[in-house]
Design a protein around this motif. Sequence first.
Motif, PDB file in Angstrom:
ATOM      1  N   TRP A  79       0.825  -1.195   0.000  1.00 16.94           N
ATOM      2  CA  TRP A  79       0.000   0.000   0.000  1.00 16.94           C
ATOM      3  C   TRP A  79       0.867   1.255   0.000  1.00 16.94           C
ATOM      4  O   TRP A  79       0.584   2.224  -0.702  1.00 16.94           O
ATOM      5  CB  TRP A  79      -0.930  -0.001   1.217  1.00 16.94           C
ATOM      6  N   ILE A  80       1.944   1.250   0.788  1.00 19.94           N
ATOM      7  CA  ILE A  80       2.845   2.409   0.815  1.00 19.94           C
ATOM      8  C   ILE A  80       3.476   2.614  -0.554  1.00 19.94           C
ATOM      9  O   ILE A  80       3.577   3.743  -1.055  1.00 19.94           O
ATOM     10  CB  ILE A  80       3.927   2.219   1.892  1.00 19.94           C
ATOM     11  N   MET A  81       3.906   1.536  -1.192  1.00 18.80           N
ATOM     12  CA  MET A  81       4.500   1.639  -2.519  1.00 18.80           C
ATOM     13  C   MET A  81       3.479   2.141  -3.542  1.00 18.80           C
ATOM     14  O   MET A  81       3.803   2.925  -4.443  1.00 18.80           O
ATOM     15  CB  MET A  81       5.039   0.272  -2.960  1.00 18.80           C
ATOM     16  N   HIS A  82       2.263   1.696  -3.393  1.00 18.17           N
ATOM     17  CA  HIS A  82       1.190   2.152  -4.279  1.00 18.17           C
ATOM     18  C   HIS A  82       1.019   3.668  -4.154  1.00 18.17           C
ATOM     19  O   HIS A  82       0.935   4.374  -5.169  1.00 18.17           O
ATOM     20  CB  HIS A  82      -0.109   1.422  -3.913  1.00 18.17           C
ATOM     21  N   CYS A  83       1.004   4.174  -2.932  1.00 19.48           N
ATOM     22  CA  CYS A  83       0.885   5.619  -2.722  1.00 19.48           C
ATOM     23  C   CYS A  83       2.094   6.356  -3.289  1.00 19.48           C
ATOM     24  O   CYS A  83       1.968   7.450  -3.843  1.00 19.48           O
ATOM     25  CB  CYS A  83       0.736   5.927  -1.232  1.00 19.48           C
ATOM     26  N   GLY A  84       3.281   5.740  -3.161  1.00 21.08           N
ATOM     27  CA  GLY A  84       4.484   6.359  -3.714  1.00 21.08           C
ATOM     28  C   GLY A  84       4.416   6.506  -5.213  1.00 21.08           C
ATOM     29  O   GLY A  84       4.817   7.535  -5.774  1.00 21.08           O
ATOM     30  N   ARG A  85       3.912   5.484  -5.891  1.00 23.59           N
ATOM     31  CA  ARG A  85       3.777   5.573  -7.349  1.00 23.59           C
ATOM     32  C   ARG A  85       2.752   6.630  -7.744  1.00 23.59           C
ATOM     33  O   ARG A  85       2.903   7.297  -8.761  1.00 23.59           O
ATOM     34  CB  ARG A  85       3.403   4.209  -7.918  1.00 23.59           C
ATOM     35  N   ARG A  86       1.734   6.794  -6.928  1.00 24.05           N
ATOM     36  CA  ARG A  86       0.707   7.788  -7.245  1.00 24.05           C
ATOM     37  C   ARG A  86       1.266   9.208  -7.087  1.00 24.05           C
ATOM     38  O   ARG A  86       0.818  10.137  -7.780  1.00 24.05           O
ATOM     39  CB  ARG A  86      -0.514   7.586  -6.357  1.00 24.05           C
ATOM     40  N   ASN A  87       2.241   9.407  -6.185  1.00 28.10           N
ATOM     41  CA  ASN A  87       2.895  10.719  -6.083  1.00 28.10           C
ATOM     42  C   ASN A  87       3.405  11.159  -7.436  1.00 28.10           C
ATOM     43  O   ASN A  87       3.339  12.338  -7.811  1.00 28.10           O
ATOM     44  CB  ASN A  87       4.079  10.655  -5.116  1.00 28.10           C
ATOM     45  N   ASN A  88       3.950  10.213  -8.179  1.00 21.21           N
ATOM     46  CA  ASN A  88       4.556  10.517  -9.471  1.00 21.21           C
ATOM     47  C   ASN A  88       3.515  10.751 -10.563  1.00 21.21           C
ATOM     48  O   ASN A  88       3.854  11.152 -11.678  1.00 21.21           O
ATOM     49  CB  ASN A  88       5.487   9.378  -9.892  1.00 21.21           C
ATOM     50  N   GLN A  89       2.237  10.490 -10.257  1.00 20.85           N
ATOM     51  CA  GLN A  89       1.165  10.675 -11.243  1.00 20.85           C
ATOM     52  C   GLN A  89       0.423  11.991 -11.058  1.00 20.85           C
ATOM     53  O   GLN A  89      -0.359  12.390 -11.911  1.00 20.85           O
ATOM     54  CB  GLN A  89       0.180   9.502 -11.149  1.00 20.85           C
ATOM     55  N   ALA A  90       0.660  12.658  -9.931  1.00 25.92           N
ATOM     56  CA  ALA A  90       0.008  13.946  -9.681  1.00 25.92           C
ATOM     57  C   ALA A  90       0.728  15.049 -10.447  1.00 25.92           C
ATOM     58  O   ALA A  90       1.887  14.897 -10.865  1.00 25.92           O
ATOM     59  CB  ALA A  90       0.011  14.254  -8.190  1.00 25.92           C
ATOM     60  N   LYS A  91       0.056  16.173 -10.633  1.00 22.99           N
ATOM     61  CA  LYS A  91       0.690  17.291 -11.328  1.00 22.99           C
ATOM     62  C   LYS A  91       1.847  17.853 -10.517  1.00 22.99           C
ATOM     63  O   LYS A  91       2.850  18.308 -11.067  1.00 22.99           O
ATOM     64  CB  LYS A  91      -0.340  18.380 -11.606  1.00 22.99           C
ATOM     65  N   ALA A  92       1.708  17.824  -9.198  1.00 25.45           N
ATOM     66  CA  ALA A  92       2.781  18.290  -8.314  1.00 25.45           C
ATOM     67  C   ALA A  92       2.550  17.721  -6.924  1.00 25.45           C
ATOM     68  O   ALA A  92       1.442  17.294  -6.583  1.00 25.45           O
ATOM     69  CB  ALA A  92       2.841  19.813  -8.269  1.00 25.45           C
ATOM     70  N   VAL A  93       3.615  17.733  -6.128  1.00 28.12           N
ATOM     71  CA  VAL A  93       3.525  17.333  -4.732  1.00 28.12           C
ATOM     72  C   VAL A  93       3.898  18.538  -3.874  1.00 28.12           C
ATOM     73  O   VAL A  93       4.927  19.183  -4.105  1.00 28.12           O
ATOM     74  CB  VAL A  93       4.457  16.145  -4.416  1.00 28.12           C
ATOM     75  N   ILE A  94       3.054  18.833  -2.916  1.00 28.69           N
ATOM     76  CA  ILE A  94       3.275  19.930  -1.978  1.00 28.69           C
ATOM     77  C   ILE A  94       3.767  19.303  -0.683  1.00 28.69           C
ATOM     78  O   ILE A  94       3.130  18.382  -0.156  1.00 28.69           O
ATOM     79  CB  ILE A  94       1.957  20.700  -1.732  1.00 28.69           C
ATOM     80  N   VAL A  95       4.901  19.751  -0.168  1.00 29.94           N
ATOM     81  CA  VAL A  95       5.490  19.118   1.006  1.00 29.94           C
ATOM     82  C   VAL A  95       5.667  20.136   2.131  1.00 29.94           C
ATOM     83  O   VAL A  95       6.060  21.281   1.886  1.00 29.94           O
ATOM     84  CB  VAL A  95       6.833  18.422   0.655  1.00 29.94           C
ATOM     85  N   ASN A  96       5.356  19.709   3.344  1.00 31.40           N
ATOM     86  CA  ASN A  96       5.405  20.591   4.511  1.00 31.40           C
ATOM     87  C   ASN A  96       6.823  20.625   5.084  1.00 31.40           C
ATOM     88  O   ASN A  96       7.098  20.121   6.164  1.00 31.40           O
ATOM     89  CB  ASN A  96       4.409  20.110   5.569  1.00 31.40           C
ATOM     90  N   SER A  97       7.722  21.245   4.334  1.00 29.70           N
ATOM     91  CA  SER A  97       9.120  21.372   4.753  1.00 29.70           C
ATOM     92  C   SER A  97       9.721  22.547   4.012  1.00 29.70           C
ATOM     93  O   SER A  97       9.037  23.253   3.257  1.00 29.70           O
ATOM     94  CB  SER A  97       9.880  20.066   4.468  1.00 29.70           C
ATOM     95  N   ASN A  98      11.012  22.766   4.219  1.00 30.96           N
ATOM     96  CA  ASN A  98      11.703  23.805   3.461  1.00 30.96           C
ATOM     97  C   ASN A  98      13.189  23.480   3.373  1.00 30.96           C
ATOM     98  O   ASN A  98      13.684  22.536   3.990  1.00 30.96           O
ATOM     99  CB  ASN A  98      11.473  25.194   4.079  1.00 30.96           C
ATOM    100  N   ILE A  99      13.885  24.269   2.592  1.00 29.75           N
ATOM    101  CA  ILE A  99      15.285  23.974   2.285  1.00 29.75           C
ATOM    102  C   ILE A  99      16.192  24.148   3.506  1.00 29.75           C
ATOM    103  O   ILE A  99      17.267  23.542   3.587  1.00 29.75           O
ATOM    104  CB  ILE A  99      15.767  24.846   1.101  1.00 29.75           C
TER     105      ILE A  99
END
Length: 481
Positions: free
Chosen positions: A198-218
């Motif tokens: 299931w985790i791997m499935h969600c990981g592959r779906r990350n790559n199918q979205a237009k973008a990923v927004i992440v709660n972090s910074n440089i």
Amino acid sequence: MANKPCIYFFTLYAPGHLMSMVEFAKRLSSFGNSCSINFFVLMEPDERNQLGSPLCSSYLRSLQAQNTPFKLHRLPSVEPPTSFDGIIERVGLYVRSYLPHIKAQLLASPSPISALVLDVCASDVIDVANELNIPSYIYHTSNATHLALISHLSCQEDENNLKDFSEAEDINVPGLIPIPSTCLLNDFLNRNSASSKWIMHCGRRNNQAKAVIVNSNIYLEKTTIKALAEGALLAPDTKISNVYPIGPVISLGKNKSKEQECLKWLDRQPMKSVVFLCFGSMGAFDVSQSRQIASALEQSGHRFLWAMLTPSNELVGYPTDGNLDELLPEGFIERTKERGLVWPSLVPQTDILSHEAIGGFVTHCGWNSCLESLWFGVPMVAWPLYFSEQHLNAFQLVNEMHVAVSLEIDRKEGFVSANELQRAIKCLMDEGSEEGRSVRKKAGEIKLACREAVEVGGVSYVHLQNLAIELGWKEVHSQST
């Protein structure tokens, strides 16, 4: 403007997910009102369906009381899954059961839909977005390293031929420092388990979205965010379209409830003298572990504020108010009353972390709690529990950000001895501790960096601004000039 474009958000009914996404939506709305914001809200749980959180219910009520201009669309109740292998699979199956209802709501929208923003655990809703030709975005409530790790591993191998990491010491991801396998959930290490798939499935779906927004910074994860931007950690033919690191996104609203009685106690304590212990809305310990904590606090000699809950007997049930008579050693409250307070319920965490009396934080390492602590420059003792990515977060706090003291944990039992916790607290709080001075100094530096990041013109602000433009906000250019 009645038919102005709208954006729909869908998140889990869990504090660390829902509250973070709402705060993200609030930041978007600060750019103006050219887009309307809509939230799909799961029905409040009853006794039969324990997938929801009482804290979420109270948070949504407070949101409505604030007259926030967000439209809440309550989805019909669905039957929770009865056949599953672990909590992760249960959540995935539960989200899938909502797909027809989400599709019906979107089709009924009177306004054009410019985007669908999805919780990282709700990425199967991408199928609905694709069917209706709506751009989809994943909101990753955890840190960038977790995103990088899952994205890398999910695109390296076919899901029917997964490598088992249970015997590996480290997991190597291009662009990242080696990650100890002990930082991952046991179910994940067995790559053929239902949870891992299931985790791997969600990981592959990350790559199918237009973008990923992440709660972090440089400033928090420079190496990882650079690796994500360059795409080196993915397979040659795979790339996340775009990554927007916009963090820290945290809720800073002041709590006006009776729980502020614990703040009045803090008002009477010296500056930076109190160690705060809190383990999230799901964190609670049995009698044996609770008494080890009590012993550590009593022997450490430091002032403390301990938010204590009683564990639930349900698989995913939420803890109840702490039963002090049952969980604490006899006479503990009396012996420590001059320098300690045990608070037997949830606390206003950000109000406490912002208090000048707090000098350290023993935390379960949920990412939202980590960000809140860093926002206020509070160093930590890292005590990850057994949920999600907490062990990975602890590794980051100790080994990369250098803002936390490590804790030796019996991984099999999740047990921490009184002597070990006492050592960590004294290391964090004692003036003569070199390690304590170092993590306190680093926490103060990151506090300033995080605040700079979200100010107008800061790195996180610029990413958020660019995202707002992409989503359809028309006022952004004029506001930023």
